[in-house]
Design an enzyme around this catalytic site. Structure first.
Site, PDB file in Angstrom:
ATOM      1  N   GLY A   2       0.941  -1.117   0.163  1.00  0.00           N
ATOM      2  CA  GLY A   2      -0.134  -0.333   0.028  1.00  0.00           C
ATOM      3  C   GLY A   2       1.041   1.197   0.053  1.00  0.00           C
ATOM      4  O   GLY A   2       2.201   1.111  -0.356  1.00  0.00           O
ATOM      5  N   ASN A   3      -0.244   2.500   0.165  1.00  0.00           N
ATOM      6  CA  ASN A   3       1.319   3.666   0.304  1.00  0.00           C
ATOM      7  C   ASN A   3       0.620   4.531   1.662  1.00  0.00           C
ATOM      8  O   ASN A   3      -0.482   4.575   1.532  1.00  0.00           O
ATOM      9  CB  ASN A   3       1.604   4.184  -1.088  1.00  0.00           C
ATOM     10  CG  ASN A   3      -0.183   4.683  -1.423  1.00  0.00           C
ATOM     11  OD1 ASN A   3      -1.171   5.329  -1.153  1.00  0.00           O
ATOM     12  ND2 ASN A   3      -0.114   3.740  -3.028  1.00  0.00           N
TER      13      ASN A   3
END
Ligand code: CTP
Length: 403
Positions: free
Chosen positions: A212-213
């Site tokens: 993810g980020n």
């Protein structure tokens, strides 16, 4: 939430029996979240007291150029009052005041304020039926409309004189609804559909892990809110985020992965007028998703990644009428890279945010952006809240759509 929430409303009251209803009108405006100031003609004070109105509006009431109650006389500045107002509503508006307004007569504070107001002016006539139908009154209506003033028509019913006919001031509830609808109908994105992507995407590695980020989704949610406040019907497709939004014009669709976001975006894209893709979509995802939790029984671990579908580019390839906006987060050769991305993905506008700028990016509450459009116009902005950036972006889009 009412469209009047947060607006500065100046209520002008003139000398007709319907003035007694303005106490309810002030209450309704306050309940709708508006800030109210009241300006009265001297004769209106015979029908309703300034004390009632100042108590309900929580503001002093103005009726003469000089405030007589003070030991040291204070000038009530009609220009300031006019500039303060987002909306000026004259209710009840008598035949006398309407005729003066139509002819630029300026013999009281209300009329001087009318002449200096730059905001939209509404007037709700109230008078006896013969006065309402008199050529001279009809002429006043026509002249005031030609000035751009908006008439809230009187209704039919029993009048204070005992006669029955047209001339009753619209009821306070109807005045409120009339103004709300008038504002909504004139919003620049009224009737437009806007699709927005927001937040990160999570690409599953196994049942418990993902790639993810740090995208918070704030920028996309602010754009959704700003679009809806401008009258648009919004489809907000968001990855996992803590942001929340409830608005009658916003339809929130939650997704997790880039693939799911791609599918939802394509479900809606054909029917939208504007698409703004602010999501930080993962560029790569694991080639295989392990069906069981991966054990740490090796010293090293290699994960094979494959590219996700580029949602923005896929829209650029099929767009017809849609105004398509992308984001670019660049670290080097920012302007050149963003311009190149605009062309490559066939966009109408790209929002460049540089990681080199303090306060910019996808984590915090602020952003510093540059817009580049397909006419090669570059507009650079200062560091601002994400809400202000959203508002700048929509203004730019509206300006370009109408150009
Ligand atoms: N975007 C998208 N789908 C993807 C990747 C990106 O829709 N799979 C969109 C983002 O929402 C954003 C824009 O593309 O509007 C910018 O993406 P970015 O990752 O900066 O650009 P890329 O073209 O992927 O190029 P690079 O990462 O090499 O800079």
């Amino acid at each position: 939430m009412s469209i009047l929430s947060g607006k500065n409303i100046l209520l002008g009251i003139t000398g007709g029996i319907a003035a007694y209803k303005t106490a309810s009108l002030v209450r309704l405006f306050v309940k709708a979240g508006a800030h109210i100031k009241v300006v009265m003609t001297p004769s209106s004070k015979e029908f309703v007291t300034p004390l009632t109105l100042s108590t309900l509006s929580k503001n002093p009431v103005y009726s003469s150029f000089v405030n007589e109650d003070e030991d040291n006389a204070v000038w009530n500045n009609h220009v300031d009052l006019g500039l303060w107002a987002d909306l000026f509503i004259i209710a009840p508006a008598t035949a006398n005041t309407l005729a003066k307004m139509a002819n630029g007569v300026c013999d009281n504070l209300l009329l001087a304020t009318y002449l200096s107001a730059k905001c939209p002016v509404y007037f709700a006539p109230a008078m006896d039926l013969d006065m309402y139908l008199h050529e001279s009154t009809l002429h006043s209506f026509q002249v005031l409309k030609s000035y751009g003033n908006i008439m809230i028509p009187a209704t039919s019913g029993e009048l204070a004189s005992g006669l029955v006919g047209e001339g009753r001031m619209a009821e306070p509830e109807d005045i409120l609804t009339f103004i709300e609808n008038d504002i909504l109908d004139k919003l620049p994105l009224k009737g437009k559909k806007v699709l927005i992507t927001a937040g990160p995407t999570y690409e599953a590695i196994d049942p418990v892990r993902f790639i993810g980020n740090h995208s918070s989704g704030k920028m996309g949610f602010e754009i959704a809110k700003a679009s809806a406040n401008l009258g648009a019907e919004v489809i907000l497709i968001t990855g996992p985020t803590h942001e929340k939004i409830t608005h009658s014009l916003i339809n929130v669709i939650s997704v997790v992965s880039a693939e799911a976001m791609f599918n939802e975006v394509h479900n809606y894209f054909k029917n939208v007028d504007i698409a703004i893709l602010s999501a930080a979509v993962a560029d790569f995802k694991p080639k295989e998703i392990a069906s069981q939790k991966i054990k740490k029984n090796t010293e090293t671990f290699t994960l094979e990644l494959v590219k996700t579908k580029d949602i923005l580019a896929s829209l650029g390839a099929i767009k017809t009428k849609q105004y398509l906006v992308g984001f670019a987060l660049e670290t080097t050769n920012e302007l050149k890279n963003a311009k190149e991305k605009l062309k490559r993905k066939n966009l109408n506008l790209i929002v460049l945010n540089s990681l080199n700028d303090e306060g910019a990016g996808f984590k915090g509450d602020t952003n510093k952006v540059t817009f580049i459009d397909d006419e090669d116009t570059v507009t650079e902005y200062q560091l601002k809240s994400k809400a202000a950036v959203a508002s700048d972006l929509l203004n730019k889009i509206i300006e370009n759509i109408h150009a």
